[in-house]
Design a protein around this motif. Structure first.
Motif, PDB file in Angstrom:
ATOM      1  N   SER A  34      29.966  40.902  33.560  1.00 19.40           N
ATOM      2  CA  SER A  34      29.924  42.354  33.724  1.00 19.40           C
ATOM      3  C   SER A  34      29.109  43.028  32.623  1.00 19.40           C
ATOM      4  CB  SER A  34      31.338  42.932  33.765  1.00 19.40           C
ATOM      5  OG  SER A  34      31.984  42.788  32.514  1.00 19.40           O
ATOM      6  N   VAL A  35      29.173  42.478  31.405  1.00 21.40           N
ATOM      7  CA  VAL A  35      28.388  43.039  30.304  1.00 21.40           C
ATOM      8  C   VAL A  35      26.903  42.849  30.560  1.00 21.40           C
ATOM      9  CG1 VAL A  35      27.815  42.780  27.852  1.00 21.40           C
ATOM     10  CG2 VAL A  35      30.204  42.834  28.574  1.00 21.40           C
ATOM     11  N   GLN A  36      26.506  41.619  30.940  1.00 18.64           N
ATOM     12  CA  GLN A  36      25.089  41.352  31.157  1.00 18.64           C
ATOM     13  C   GLN A  36      24.577  42.068  32.404  1.00 18.64           C
ATOM     14  OE1 GLN A  36      23.786  37.509  30.050  1.00 18.64           O
ATOM     15  NE2 GLN A  36      22.148  37.402  31.557  1.00 18.64           N
ATOM     16  N   ALA A  37      25.424  42.174  33.420  1.00 22.58           N
ATOM     17  CA  ALA A  37      25.016  42.846  34.653  1.00 22.58           C
ATOM     18  C   ALA A  37      25.115  44.361  34.545  1.00 22.58           C
ATOM     19  CB  ALA A  37      25.875  42.362  35.812  1.00 22.58           C
ATOM     20  N   GLN A  38      25.682  44.859  33.434  1.00 21.99           N
ATOM     21  CA  GLN A  38      25.909  46.295  33.227  1.00 21.99           C
ATOM     22  C   GLN A  38      26.722  46.878  34.388  1.00 21.99           C
ATOM     23  OE1 GLN A  38      22.002  48.009  32.573  1.00 21.99           O
ATOM     24  NE2 GLN A  38      21.958  47.303  30.451  1.00 21.99           N
ATOM     25  N   SER A  39      27.762  46.117  34.721  1.00 23.08           N
ATOM     26  CA  SER A  39      28.645  46.531  35.808  1.00 23.08           C
ATOM     27  C   SER A  39      30.084  46.375  35.344  1.00 23.08           C
ATOM     28  CB  SER A  39      28.381  45.666  37.051  1.00 23.08           C
ATOM     29  OG  SER A  39      29.231  46.034  38.104  1.00 23.08           O
ATOM     30  N   PRO A  40      30.603  47.347  34.577  1.00 26.78           N
ATOM     31  CA  PRO A  40      31.950  47.230  34.005  1.00 26.78           C
ATOM     32  C   PRO A  40      33.001  47.035  35.083  1.00 26.78           C
ATOM     33  CG  PRO A  40      30.754  49.073  33.039  1.00 26.78           C
ATOM     34  CD  PRO A  40      29.938  48.610  34.206  1.00 26.78           C
ATOM     35  N   LEU A  41      33.991  46.206  34.759  1.00 30.35           N
ATOM     36  CA  LEU A  41      35.083  45.975  35.689  1.00 30.35           C
ATOM     37  C   LEU A  41      36.132  47.069  35.529  1.00 30.35           C
ATOM     38  CD1 LEU A  41      35.585  42.123  35.277  1.00 30.35           C
ATOM     39  CD2 LEU A  41      34.401  43.320  37.122  1.00 30.35           C
ATOM     40  N   PRO A  42      36.537  47.699  36.613  1.00 28.07           N
ATOM     41  CA  PRO A  42      37.544  48.758  36.520  1.00 28.07           C
ATOM     42  C   PRO A  42      38.930  48.189  36.236  1.00 28.07           C
ATOM     43  CG  PRO A  42      36.996  48.341  38.803  1.00 28.07           C
ATOM     44  CD  PRO A  42      36.043  47.515  37.988  1.00 28.07           C
ATOM     45  N   GLY A  43      39.766  49.006  35.648  1.00 30.44           N
ATOM     46  CA  GLY A  43      41.115  48.570  35.313  1.00 30.44           C
ATOM     47  C   GLY A  43      41.982  48.316  36.526  1.00 30.44           C
ATOM     48  N   TYR A  44      41.602  48.848  37.684  1.00 30.76           N
ATOM     49  CA  TYR A  44      42.431  48.693  38.870  1.00 30.76           C
ATOM     50  C   TYR A  44      42.133  47.395  39.631  1.00 30.76           C
ATOM     51  CZ  TYR A  44      38.179  50.842  40.817  1.00 30.76           C
ATOM     52  OH  TYR A  44      36.885  51.152  41.117  1.00 30.76           O
ATOM     53  N   ALA A  45      41.174  46.597  39.174  1.00 31.01           N
ATOM     54  CA  ALA A  45      40.835  45.369  39.895  1.00 31.01           C
ATOM     55  C   ALA A  45      42.048  44.422  39.947  1.00 31.01           C
ATOM     56  CB  ALA A  45      39.655  44.683  39.226  1.00 31.01           C
ATOM     57  N   LYS A  46      42.334  43.916  41.116  1.00 35.54           N
ATOM     58  CA  LYS A  46      43.438  42.972  41.291  1.00 35.54           C
ATOM     59  C   LYS A  46      42.932  41.568  40.961  1.00 35.54           C
ATOM     60  CE  LYS A  46      45.966  43.582  44.876  1.00 35.54           C
ATOM     61  NZ  LYS A  46      46.422  43.605  46.297  1.00 35.54           N
ATOM     62  N   ILE A  47      43.685  40.845  40.148  1.00 37.63           N
ATOM     63  CA  ILE A  47      43.240  39.534  39.665  1.00 37.63           C
ATOM     64  C   ILE A  47      44.164  38.435  40.165  1.00 37.63           C
ATOM     65  CG2 ILE A  47      42.830  38.102  37.620  1.00 37.63           C
ATOM     66  CD1 ILE A  47      42.034  40.622  36.125  1.00 37.63           C
ATOM     67  N   ARG A  48      43.571  37.381  40.692  1.00 34.80           N
ATOM     68  CA  ARG A  48      44.281  36.157  41.053  1.00 34.80           C
ATOM     69  C   ARG A  48      43.813  35.058  40.096  1.00 34.80           C
ATOM     70  NH1 ARG A  48      47.018  39.247  43.447  1.00 34.80           N
ATOM     71  NH2 ARG A  48      47.198  39.523  45.697  1.00 34.80           N
ATOM     72  N   ARG A  51      38.477  47.579  44.692  1.00 34.07           N
ATOM     73  CA  ARG A  51      39.761  48.194  45.041  1.00 34.07           C
ATOM     74  C   ARG A  51      40.438  47.440  46.193  1.00 34.07           C
ATOM     75  NH1 ARG A  51      40.769  53.302  43.057  1.00 34.07           N
ATOM     76  NH2 ARG A  51      39.017  54.344  42.018  1.00 34.07           N
ATOM     77  N   ARG A  52      39.621  46.828  47.033  1.00 38.60           N
ATOM     78  CA  ARG A  52      40.159  46.223  48.252  1.00 38.60           C
ATOM     79  C   ARG A  52      40.398  44.717  48.131  1.00 38.60           C
ATOM     80  NH1 ARG A  52      37.098  47.539  53.807  1.00 38.60           N
ATOM     81  NH2 ARG A  52      37.529  49.625  52.947  1.00 38.60           N
ATOM     82  N   PHE A  53      39.502  44.022  47.411  1.00 40.31           N
ATOM     83  CA  PHE A  53      39.574  42.556  47.386  1.00 40.31           C
ATOM     84  C   PHE A  53      39.898  42.048  45.976  1.00 40.31           C
ATOM     85  CE2 PHE A  53      36.123  43.687  50.437  1.00 40.31           C
ATOM     86  CZ  PHE A  53      36.854  43.455  51.598  1.00 40.31           C
ATOM     87  N   PRO A  54      40.723  41.012  45.870  1.00 35.34           N
ATOM     88  CA  PRO A  54      41.069  40.466  44.555  1.00 35.34           C
ATOM     89  C   PRO A  54      39.889  39.755  43.895  1.00 35.34           C
ATOM     90  CG  PRO A  54      42.634  39.749  46.249  1.00 35.34           C
ATOM     91  CD  PRO A  54      41.464  40.342  46.955  1.00 35.34           C
ATOM     92  N   ILE A  55      39.891  39.781  42.586  1.00 43.34           N
ATOM     93  CA  ILE A  55      39.005  38.944  41.775  1.00 43.34           C
ATOM     94  C   ILE A  55      39.745  37.645  41.468  1.00 43.34           C
ATOM     95  CG2 ILE A  55      38.101  38.657  39.432  1.00 43.34           C
ATOM     96  CD1 ILE A  55      37.218  41.533  39.503  1.00 43.34           C
ATOM     97  N   ILE A  56      39.071  36.523  41.639  1.00 48.90           N
ATOM     98  CA  ILE A  56      39.680  35.230  41.323  1.00 48.90           C
ATOM     99  C   ILE A  56      39.171  34.779  39.963  1.00 48.90           C
ATOM    100  CG2 ILE A  56      40.061  32.863  42.089  1.00 48.90           C
ATOM    101  CD1 ILE A  56      39.389  33.798  44.917  1.00 48.90           C
ATOM    102  N   LEU A  57      40.090  34.586  39.033  1.00 50.15           N
ATOM    103  CA  LEU A  57      39.739  34.237  37.658  1.00 50.15           C
ATOM    104  C   LEU A  57      39.993  32.758  37.388  1.00 50.15           C
ATOM    105  CD1 LEU A  57      38.949  35.184  34.758  1.00 50.15           C
ATOM    106  CD2 LEU A  57      41.389  35.541  34.340  1.00 50.15           C
ATOM    107  N   ASN A  58      38.998  32.104  36.830  1.00 47.72           N
ATOM    108  CA  ASN A  58      39.112  30.705  36.408  1.00 47.72           C
ATOM    109  C   ASN A  58      39.678  30.681  34.987  1.00 47.72           C
ATOM    110  OD1 ASN A  58      38.774  28.060  35.629  1.00 47.72           O
ATOM    111  ND2 ASN A  58      36.580  27.969  36.082  1.00 47.72           N
ATOM    112  N   GLU A  59      40.914  30.213  34.835  1.00 48.91           N
ATOM    113  CA  GLU A  59      41.561  30.246  33.520  1.00 48.91           C
ATOM    114  C   GLU A  59      40.913  29.304  32.517  1.00 48.91           C
ATOM    115  OE1 GLU A  59      46.104  31.698  34.249  1.00 48.91           O
ATOM    116  OE2 GLU A  59      45.704  29.564  34.595  1.00 48.91           O
ATOM    117  N   ALA A  60      40.106  28.359  33.000  1.00 52.27           N
ATOM    118  CA  ALA A  60      39.373  27.498  32.070  1.00 52.27           C
ATOM    119  C   ALA A  60      38.218  28.245  31.419  1.00 52.27           C
ATOM    120  CB  ALA A  60      38.846  26.258  32.799  1.00 52.27           C
ATOM    121  N   HIS A  61      37.856  29.385  31.996  1.00 55.51           N
ATOM    122  CA  HIS A  61      36.791  30.243  31.447  1.00 55.51           C
ATOM    123  C   HIS A  61      37.259  31.691  31.548  1.00 55.51           C
ATOM    124  CE1 HIS A  61      33.992  26.835  31.291  1.00 55.51           C
ATOM    125  NE2 HIS A  61      34.427  26.514  32.494  1.00 55.51           N
TER     126      HIS A  61
END
Length: 293
Positions: free
Chosen positions: A201-215, A183-193
């Motif tokens: 998140s699937v393998q870690a069984q830690s679903p990403l919430p819809g409110y995550a901010k993406i850079r 909720r507080r910190f952005p996720i940085i996404l590599n567009e090449a992957h």
């Protein structure tokens, strides 16, 4: 007696170029010298090989037949000379992806040079799949699971991905928990992957919430630089991240990782390895990264 090779080369070069002037520039002699070399060749053979005209030179019928044989022979001679030169050379040519070259290979090369001071390395840092046999490349590191026909190959390392941040930011994540951190910190996404966060998140069984901010950034080296400078939480990739983890610029968040693809070590199976190539192959086997999990 065989004609001098410089006369044969002049003939083939003129036949390819169609112009004495262009052939002379390519060979590095005067146009007059090229003309005399071909004249001597024709005199020795007793036939006319080229018809000279205002628009250049073109092959006669007998010249065309002669060209087809001689051009192949000259190319084989050139290949042989290159092979002899290569066998005596202390230069080892390596092909590797750009990010792997800059973030893992280059930082580790000092150790190789210290142990092998007489060997010179030539690194082709490119994401293009080089033709090792025709481009004079001795060894290649390739991110691939494919079988390469005509090449020897072995597993170099497995790529793993996992979240990372700066020391300060990772400490805050540990304090407030993963859900609150997203909720507080952005996720940085590599567009090449694009799918890396979803796969993790699937393998870690830690679903990403819809409110995550993406850079979004376009490559891994940009993602790592952004994370190091505190922009947010990024997805690290081994072995690209190992130096930054070792020197503390990156800190791992949690212990869950996801294996994605392999890095292969590949070299032509029909090319003899000499001592410089063997030394570098031995070094790569010694320093190849192990699994972090």
């Amino acid at each position: 007696m065989y004609p001098p090779i410089q006369n044969l080369r002049a003939f083939v070069t003129v036949a390819d170029a169609g112009q004495f002037r262009i052939a002379a520039e390519e060979i590095g002699v005067s146009e007059s010298a090229v003309s005399h070399q071909i004249a001597r060749l024709e005199a020795q053979l007793g036939v006319q090989l080229l018809e000279r005209g205002r628009n250049g030179a073109k092959l006669t019928d007998v010249g065309r037949a002669f060209y087809l044989q001689v051009s192949v022979g000259l190319r084989e001679i050139e290949r042989g000379l290159k092979a002899v030169k290569h066998s005596k050379s202390n230069v080892v040519t390596i092909s590797a992806p750009q990010t792997l070259s800059s973030l893992w290979l280059a930082p580790n090369l000092a150790a190789f040079y210290e142990a092998n001071p007489t060997v010179e390395l030539r690194v082709f840092a490119t994401d293009r799949v080089c033709d090792l046999k025709n481009e004079g490349v001795d060894l290649a590191l390739r991110r691939s699971d494919a079988e390469w026909s005509g090449y020897d190959q072995e597993l170099f390392c497995l790529e793993e991905i996992f979240p990372v941040a700066t020391k300060e930011l990772s400490a805050q994540v540990a304090q407030i928990g993963w859900d609150q951190a997203l909720r507080r910190f952005p996720i940085i996404l590599n567009e090449a992957h694009e799918d890396e966060w979803e796969r993790w998140s699937v393998q870690a069984q830690s679903p990403l919430p819809g409110y995550a901010k993406i850079r979004r950034l376009s490559s891994y080296d940009q993602v790592q630089a952004a994370v190091v400078n505190g922009l947010g939480i990024g997805m690290a990739r081994t072995p690209l991240c190992l130096e930054a983890l070792s020197d503390g610029r990156l800190h791992r968040i949690g212990h869950q990782s996801c294996k994605t693809q392999a890095y292969l070590l590949v070299w032509p199976s029909d090319r003899k390895m000499h001592s410089p190539q063997r030394a570098f192959l031995k070094w790569l086997r010694q320093v190849k990264p192990g699994q972090l999990t």
